[in-house]
Enzyme design. Structure first.
Site, PDB file in Angstrom:
ATOM      1  N   HIS A  32      -9.010   1.038  -3.604  1.00  0.00           N
ATOM      2  CA  HIS A  32      -8.935   2.734  -3.071  1.00  0.00           C
ATOM      3  C   HIS A  32      -8.890   2.526  -1.597  1.00  0.00           C
ATOM      4  O   HIS A  32      -9.154   1.782  -0.681  1.00  0.00           O
ATOM      5  CB  HIS A  32     -10.212   3.453  -3.470  1.00  0.00           C
ATOM      6  CG  HIS A  32     -11.543   2.831  -2.720  1.00  0.00           C
ATOM      7  ND1 HIS A  32     -11.941   3.482  -1.692  1.00  0.00           N
ATOM      8  CD2 HIS A  32     -12.348   2.040  -3.147  1.00  0.00           C
ATOM      9  CE1 HIS A  32     -13.021   2.891  -1.344  1.00  0.00           C
ATOM     10  NE2 HIS A  32     -13.196   2.078  -1.971  1.00  0.00           N
ATOM     11  N   ASP A  63     -17.887   1.437  -4.936  1.00  0.00           N
ATOM     12  CA  ASP A  63     -17.875   2.812  -3.909  1.00  0.00           C
ATOM     13  C   ASP A  63     -18.302   4.153  -4.966  1.00  0.00           C
ATOM     14  O   ASP A  63     -17.524   4.110  -6.161  1.00  0.00           O
ATOM     15  CB  ASP A  63     -16.550   2.967  -3.388  1.00  0.00           C
ATOM     16  CG  ASP A  63     -16.501   4.190  -2.298  1.00  0.00           C
ATOM     17  OD1 ASP A  63     -17.029   5.308  -2.773  1.00  0.00           O
ATOM     18  OD2 ASP A  63     -16.257   3.747  -1.160  1.00  0.00           O
TER      19      ASP A  63
END
Ligand code: CO
Length: 211
Positions: free
Chosen positions: A109, A55
């Site tokens: 995350h 990401d």
């Protein structure tokens, strides 16, 4: 001019700013420390191996406040450590056996698209095969997750559980087991990063040869 050449030129002009940014970045570092790149070019001696998600919002060096040379990095979708993934295993082996990193950090995350995609029944193509590993994590913790009715709470929990499983996977590699057996100083950690405030949380699952 052929059509292909034209599109190459167009593409080149669209990325000019990357080279401008790069020169500005290198100049800034040079001004602060004129020997920085010279010294770094001779060797790398990072103390940390970071295994994180691809990401774009979770950049290892930046969120740790670390300069080039300070963290060895492996990233893939949803920070997976698969026992047969030669890419990830090679990174771990080089980091442990040659760089002698002291810490391996698996960092997930909240809001991870890979984890979220594993929770629905949609098909995303080839990546479905990769996401199956997170579905396995879901299955390992089915009871706990089924008891959570709130979707975002379940999602957050799966993001954390996914990190915890990958920490176990790192610890179970022959690489880490052999290093511990040989008395090498090495701790494996599990962190989760919050995209909304930029803060890292320690999931307190750290493991070293003594545990
Ligand atoms: Co992610």
């Amino acid at each position: 001019m052929s059509k292909i050449n034209y599109s190459v030129e167009l593409f080149m002009s669209n990325i000019d700013h990357l080279f401008q940014n790069n020169r500005a970045w290198a100049e800034k570092i040079n001004q602060e420390d004129p020997n920085f790149f010279d010294t770094l070019a001779k060797q790398q001696k990072p103390e940390y191996l970071w295994i994180g998600c691809s990401d774009s919002r979770v950049p290892a060096n930046e969120l740790l406040g670390m300069m080039p040379g300070e963290v060895f990095v492996h990233r893939n979708i949803a920070n997976q450590v698969i026992h047969t993934d030669l890419n990830c295993l090679s990174v771990i082996q080089f980091a442990v056996d040659y760089l002698k990193v002291k810490h391996i950090i698996v960092c997930g995350h909240y809001g991870c698209g890979g984890v979220l995609a594993s929770m629905d029944n949609e098909s995303y193509g080839l990546i479905d095969n990769w996401l199956r590993h997170i579905e396995d994590v879901h299955r390992f913790h089915q009871k706990k997750l089924d008891a959570i009715t709130d979707h975002s709470e379940k999602f957050n929990n799966l993001c954390e559980l996914n990190v915890i499983e990958q920490v176990a996977n790192v610890c179970n590699t022959t690489i880490v087991r052999n290093a511990w057996q040989a008395g090498q100083e090495l701790t494996v950690h599990g962190f989760v990063y919050n995209l909304s405030d930029g803060i890292l949380k320690d999931l307190k699952v750290s493991s070293d040869k003594n545990s």
